[in-house]
Design a protein around this motif. Structure first.
Motif, PDB file in Angstrom:
ATOM      1  N   ASP A  15      94.097  27.695   6.113  1.00  0.00           N
ATOM      2  CA  ASP A  15      94.596  25.949   6.899  1.00  0.00           C
ATOM      3  C   ASP A  15      94.075  24.695   6.887  1.00  0.00           C
ATOM      4  O   ASP A  15      94.262  24.217   6.502  1.00  0.00           O
ATOM      5  CB  ASP A  15      95.155  26.563   7.923  1.00  0.00           C
ATOM      6  CG  ASP A  15      96.669  28.039   8.181  1.00  0.00           C
ATOM      7  OD1 ASP A  15      96.930  27.752   6.989  1.00  0.00           O
ATOM      8  OD2 ASP A  15      96.778  28.195   9.755  1.00  0.00           O
ATOM      9  N   CYS A  16      92.374  24.979   7.404  1.00  0.00           N
ATOM     10  CA  CYS A  16      91.583  23.902   7.330  1.00  0.00           C
ATOM     11  C   CYS A  16      91.612  23.806   5.568  1.00  0.00           C
ATOM     12  O   CYS A  16      91.685  21.986   5.994  1.00  0.00           O
ATOM     13  CB  CYS A  16      90.217  24.202   8.089  1.00  0.00           C
ATOM     14  SG  CYS A  16      90.818  24.554  10.635  1.00  0.00           S
ATOM     15  N   GLY A  23      83.829  27.651  13.282  1.00  0.00           N
ATOM     16  CA  GLY A  23      85.036  28.392  14.153  1.00  0.00           C
ATOM     17  C   GLY A  23      85.231  29.698  14.992  1.00  0.00           C
ATOM     18  O   GLY A  23      84.227  29.157  16.163  1.00  0.00           O
ATOM     19  N   ASP A  24      85.841  30.192  14.863  1.00  0.00           N
ATOM     20  CA  ASP A  24      85.522  31.223  15.765  1.00  0.00           C
ATOM     21  C   ASP A  24      84.279  32.024  16.011  1.00  0.00           C
ATOM     22  O   ASP A  24      84.218  32.725  14.882  1.00  0.00           O
ATOM     23  CB  ASP A  24      86.972  32.370  15.954  1.00  0.00           C
ATOM     24  CG  ASP A  24      86.966  33.262  17.426  1.00  0.00           C
ATOM     25  OD1 ASP A  24      86.368  33.219  17.323  1.00  0.00           O
ATOM     26  OD2 ASP A  24      87.918  33.784  17.715  1.00  0.00           O
ATOM     27  N   TYR A  52      92.887  30.973   9.564  1.00  0.00           N
ATOM     28  CA  TYR A  52      92.210  29.335  10.216  1.00  0.00           C
ATOM     29  C   TYR A  52      91.605  28.879   8.970  1.00  0.00           C
ATOM     30  O   TYR A  52      91.746  27.971   9.161  1.00  0.00           O
ATOM     31  CB  TYR A  52      91.066  29.640  11.228  1.00  0.00           C
ATOM     32  CG  TYR A  52      90.520  28.590  11.578  1.00  0.00           C
ATOM     33  CD1 TYR A  52      90.930  27.326  12.992  1.00  0.00           C
ATOM     34  CD2 TYR A  52      88.954  29.086  11.393  1.00  0.00           C
ATOM     35  CE1 TYR A  52      89.850  25.880  13.217  1.00  0.00           C
ATOM     36  CE2 TYR A  52      88.137  28.002  11.631  1.00  0.00           C
ATOM     37  CZ  TYR A  52      88.708  26.822  12.730  1.00  0.00           C
ATOM     38  OH  TYR A  52      88.125  25.990  12.263  1.00  0.00           O
TER      39      TYR A  52
END
Length: 345
Positions: free
Chosen positions: A114-115, A242-243, A111
């Motif tokens: 990719d971001c 994020g998560d 993540y």
């Protein structure tokens, strides 16, 4: 004769006395010509400087952007300890114009990588240069994203060109230079990387961008060095949520506690984002349950800062931050320029 390199070796990198000396004398050449008799330097400084001759210093191996020169980046002048020179491979023009610095984890998850790549591409498409360290992870992904969009990329080394670190980024640096970007270092070629060099590089990263963006980082990360340097220069710091179940949530939370702002769209980082077509009004939304519903209820009476929301919502801070991110992504709340959140009708 290389007076700029002579002055660097005599006073050392990231030394506030360098800026003071250049302001006092006007140039490294003038320091050599008048510095012995002038009372500016201490006895120790004079001993270190004038025990050597600038003529003994080798020429720069790459284009040198020296203090006072037309191609010296104006942004660096705001530093209390700007470098006396930058060695540049590529186009120095890449150091001018709108720019966003990206910093983050060396070992991001999918993540985060990719971001970082997507934001780097979007920033380049929006006309901003992407500034980052020569490093694996988030920095490399952001620079790759800028290159993929045909944009400007600026990579900052932590050591001299003779000690390009990490070696696996050599191909990336070569592509940046060929594409019209710039790879820069404030160190001569024979300077190896040191622990202190990363602290010194952090201030350059902060200075060369208009703002700092952190896609992902842990609670203890070199990205916090760049964030602290940006705050010292009164430049905004943005972080991507994020998560909350990952260790990176602690790094995001630390950035917010220290004054950072939440960023979910690349256009938030651009000075003049392209206007988007107006969208039709959304249908009425149901009030969500849990922390999200409590946030909307709290904001019904008016805007509130992050600390007010955390104090007013009876839920753990990570759950409140996650709910804030979801509400922002859904367009139900927005954060104003004053840092307070408000409901979007």
């Amino acid at each position: 004769m290389n007076p700029a390199l002579w002055l660097y070796r005599g006073l050392g990198p990231a030394n506030p006395r360098l800026k003071a000396a250049l302001a006092h004398f006007g140039s490294p050449e003038a320091v050599w010509q008048r510095g012995r008799e002038d009372g500016f330097f201490t006895a120790r400084e004079r001993a270190r400087l004038f025990s050597r001759d600038p003529a003994d210093e080798p020429p720069f191996s790459r284009r040198a952007l020296c203090w006072g020169g037309e191609d010296y980046p104006a942004r660096l002048s705001a530093l209390p300890d700007p470098p006396g020179f930058l060695l540049c491979e590529g186009d120095p023009a890449a150091l001018a114009g709108p720019a966003v610095t990206v910093a983050g984890s060396r070992t991001p998850d999918a993540y985060g990588a990719d971001c970082a790549r997507a934001f780097g591409r979007a920033l380049a498409q929006g006309g901003a240069a992407v500034v980052a360290g020569v490093a694996y992870g988030v920095d490399q992904a952001a620079l790759e994203g800028a290159l993929s969009a045909g944009g400007r990329a600026v990579a900052v080394l932590p050591a001299g060109f003779g000690y390009l670190t990490p070696a696996g980024c050599r191909d990336l640096c070569e592509r940046i230079a060929r594409a019209g970007g710039a790879v820069v270092s404030e160190h001569p070629d024979d300077c190896p990387v040191t622990r202190q060099a990363y602290h010194q590089r952090a201030r350059l990263l902060a200075a060369l961008g208009d703002r700092l963006f952190v896609p992902q980082c842990a609670q203890k990360s070199g990205a916090h060095l760049a964030a602290a340097a940006a705050r010292a220069l009164q430049k905004p710091v943005y972080a991507l949520p994020g998560d909350v179940r990952t260790p990176f949530a602690a790094g995001f939370w630390r950035l917010l506690q220290e004054g950072g702002q939440v960023c979910v769209y690349p256009h938030q980082l651009l000075d003049h984002p392209q206007e988007e077509p107006a969208a039709p009004p959304p249908p009425p939304r149901e009030v969500p349950a849990g922390p999200a519903g409590a946030i909307l209820a709290l904001l019904h009476s008016g805007p509130a800062p992050l600390e007010g929301i955390l104090a007013g919502v009876q839920a753990p801070p990570p759950a409140v931050l996650a709910a804030l991110s979801k509400l922002e992504l859904a367009g139900q709340i927005a954060r104003g320029v004053d840092g307070r959140y408000r409901r979007v009708l």
